[in-house]
Write an enzyme that holds these catalytic residues in place. Structure first.
Site, PDB file in Angstrom:
ATOM      1  N   TYR A 239      44.525  42.630  41.510  1.00 31.24           N
ATOM      2  CA  TYR A 239      43.618  42.544  40.363  1.00 31.24           C
ATOM      3  C   TYR A 239      42.313  41.835  40.726  1.00 31.24           C
ATOM      4  O   TYR A 239      41.216  42.389  40.558  1.00 31.24           O
ATOM      5  CB  TYR A 239      44.318  41.825  39.206  1.00 31.24           C
ATOM      6  N   LYS A 243      38.501  43.443  41.201  1.00 31.41           N
ATOM      7  CA  LYS A 243      37.425  42.968  40.316  1.00 31.41           C
ATOM      8  C   LYS A 243      36.237  42.479  41.142  1.00 31.41           C
ATOM      9  O   LYS A 243      35.073  42.676  40.764  1.00 31.41           O
ATOM     10  CB  LYS A 243      37.935  41.861  39.398  1.00 31.41           C
TER      11      LYS A 243
END
Length: 501
Positions: A239, A243
């Site tokens: 994640y 990002k």
């Protein structure tokens, strides 16, 4: 851009009058708060376009109604408009059936053209937040989704601001002060390594082709690849890694374009329930720290890996949205600069709260207001054990679970499964604890502190309103939070009401 001395609540409210805004991720927690806030404080907004996954426009409209505007969160807007609420929403909110993972967002060319001609502001809040999700899915949403929105932005002649929601943890698991600096494309967290986004996309495409037709093997391989690549370059999970890449791509695509468009990156820390308005305690989905609250409430989480003396960086969702709206107004029409404006919306520097504050608030709450079982019996509140080192936690899990499971397994073989139910219950508890530690453990030992000097400067630009009642309307100052009172009176009751029930 608004003058530095000309920013106050009235100016922020006035800014959104007559504006057309595209919001992605509107069905998520933060997205809903953003949509509600704009409609509540500035009913004269021109249009709010919400891009949602749906098969057609009617399905998109139904989804927005069911998942966004018909939720409890919109209570104040409904109260203000009464019987005219539905008509107001129909006039202001446009549901678009599409997806950021596709070229042109999956929209028909004529829809895309009309949208581009109308937009003043783009807010990208869409993301897949699974820490250990499939690498291909994470890249599609968190990286390629940014690319497709940037392509749209370049087609918007009136666009004044592009605001991208990232995460403060994209900066990695470093200790000390983590500054509000943009990511330089190609720079990995691990020193001496070069990160090539296009190479990562090719790697995923090759694996997808090699395992075509075997969904189970592909799913497993993609999850493993994401974690392997993240850790290879110095990030802790898929994640935060994707990002960070999304931010890099954003800079590459929009900073080279000659335009009068402000580029803003907002990096919140752990977002928690609404503190003030419109509905204190409202939340959606389980936040990182809420796992501990739920486990404590159900008394099915006897231990956890973490140091109660360490600071947890949390910030209420309404404060994040207040910062987003203020930053949008502040950077509107800003000429292209060599870097985006980056804001950490966090609390660890200016008003740090240790995990012990949350734990003590939880213990006090459940002691004074114990939960009841299905039969109406009081669920006794027991202490939760916290282990400050991985070694001590592993010893505990060995003695408490793994050895008893091995013994029960052998006994069941000898006695034809006599204790199979006991074995299943214990195994389920073991898997539950290990899953939570696997997912949330890294946060429990995080020793970084997020600098928010840029956000503090933005706060200082906010002058006093002509109407004193508006001064707190866009409050995003963590110093105004009494953490003990917030957790005890607002957040924990919110978890019990909106998540557990």
């Amino acid at each position: 851009m608004m003058a530095a001395d000309g920013l106050d609540a009235e100016r922020v409210i006035e800014y959104f009058k007559g504006k057309s805004i595209l919001i992605t991720g509107a069905t998520g927690f933060l997205g809903k708060i953003l949509v509600e806030k704009i409609l509540r404080v500035q009913p004269d907004v021109k249009k709010i376009y919400l891009l949602v996954r749906a098969i057609d426009e009617e399905s998109a409209k139904q989804r927005v109604q069911a998942e966004v505007t018909d939720t409890d969160l919109f209570c104040l807007v409904k109260e203000r408009h009464g019987k005219g609420f539905d008509e107001f929403i129909d006039e202001k909110v446009v549901a678009l059936a599409g997806d950021i993972i596709y070229e042109d967002l999956g929209l028909h060319p004529s829809v895309l053209r009309d949208l581009a001609d109308d937009l003043d502001v783009i807010v990208n809040g869409a993301a897949t937040t699974n820490f250990y999700g499939r690498y291909d899915v994470s890249l599609d949403v968190n990286v390629m989704g940014v690319k497709h929105l940037c392509q749209l932005a370049k087609k918007c002649p009136r666009l004044k601001v592009f605001l991208h929601v990232s995460t403060a943890y994209a900066g990695g698991d470093r200790e000390g002060l983590i500054q509000e600096r943009p990511f330089e494309e190609g720079t990995a967290l691990r020193e001496g390594m070069h990160l090539d986004i296009d190479a990562e996309l090719r790697l995923v495409a090759d694996l997808r082709r090699d395992l075509a037709g075997d969904d189970k093997a592909q799913r497993k391989a993609m999850k493993e690849l994401g974690l392997t690549r993240a850790r290879h370059f110095g990030w802790s999970n898929t994640y935060v890694f994707t990002k960070a890449m999304g931010e890099m791509l954003l800079g590459r695509m929009l900073l080279t374009a000659q335009s009068s468009m402000g580029l803003v990156v907002v990096r919140p820390s752990i977002i928690t329930s609404i503190r003030r308005d419109p509905l204190p305690g409202w939340m959606q989905g389980t936040r990182t720290i809420d796992t501990l609250i739920i486990g404590y409430a159900k008394q099915n989480l006897p231990c956890f890996l973490g140091d109660l003396d360490l600071v947890m960086d949390v910030i209420p969702g309404d404060m994040v949205v207040n910062a987003m709206l203020t930053a949008t107004a502040a950077h509107s029409g800003e000429s292209s600069s060599p870097a985006p404006a980056v804001y950490h919306v966090s609390s660890s520097l200016r008003n740090p709260a240790a995990y012990s504050v949350l734990y003590e608030a939880g213990r006090r709450h459940f002691t004074e207001k114990p939960r009841l079982g299905k039969g109406g019996e009081v669920i006794p509140t027991k202490e939760m054990h916290f282990f400050k080192t991985i070694a001590s936690f592993q010893v505990y899990m060995l003695i408490k679970y793994r050895l008893p499971l091995e013994i029960l397994h052998l006994v069941n073989i000898l006695l034809c499964g006599l204790f199979s139910r006991l074995y299943s219950d214990l195994a389920r508890q073991y898997r539950y604890v290990m899953h939570l530690v696997d997912v949330y453990g890294p946060f429990a030992f995080f020793k970084g502190c997020f600098d928010d000097i840029n956000l503090e400067r933005l706060r200082q630009k906010m002058g006093r309103s002509k109407n004193p009642e508006n001064d707190d309307m866009f409050n995003f100052d963590p110093k105004t939070i009494d953490w003990d009172d917030y957790f005890y009176s607002i957040h924990i009751p919110g978890v019990l009401k909106y998540i557990l029930n």
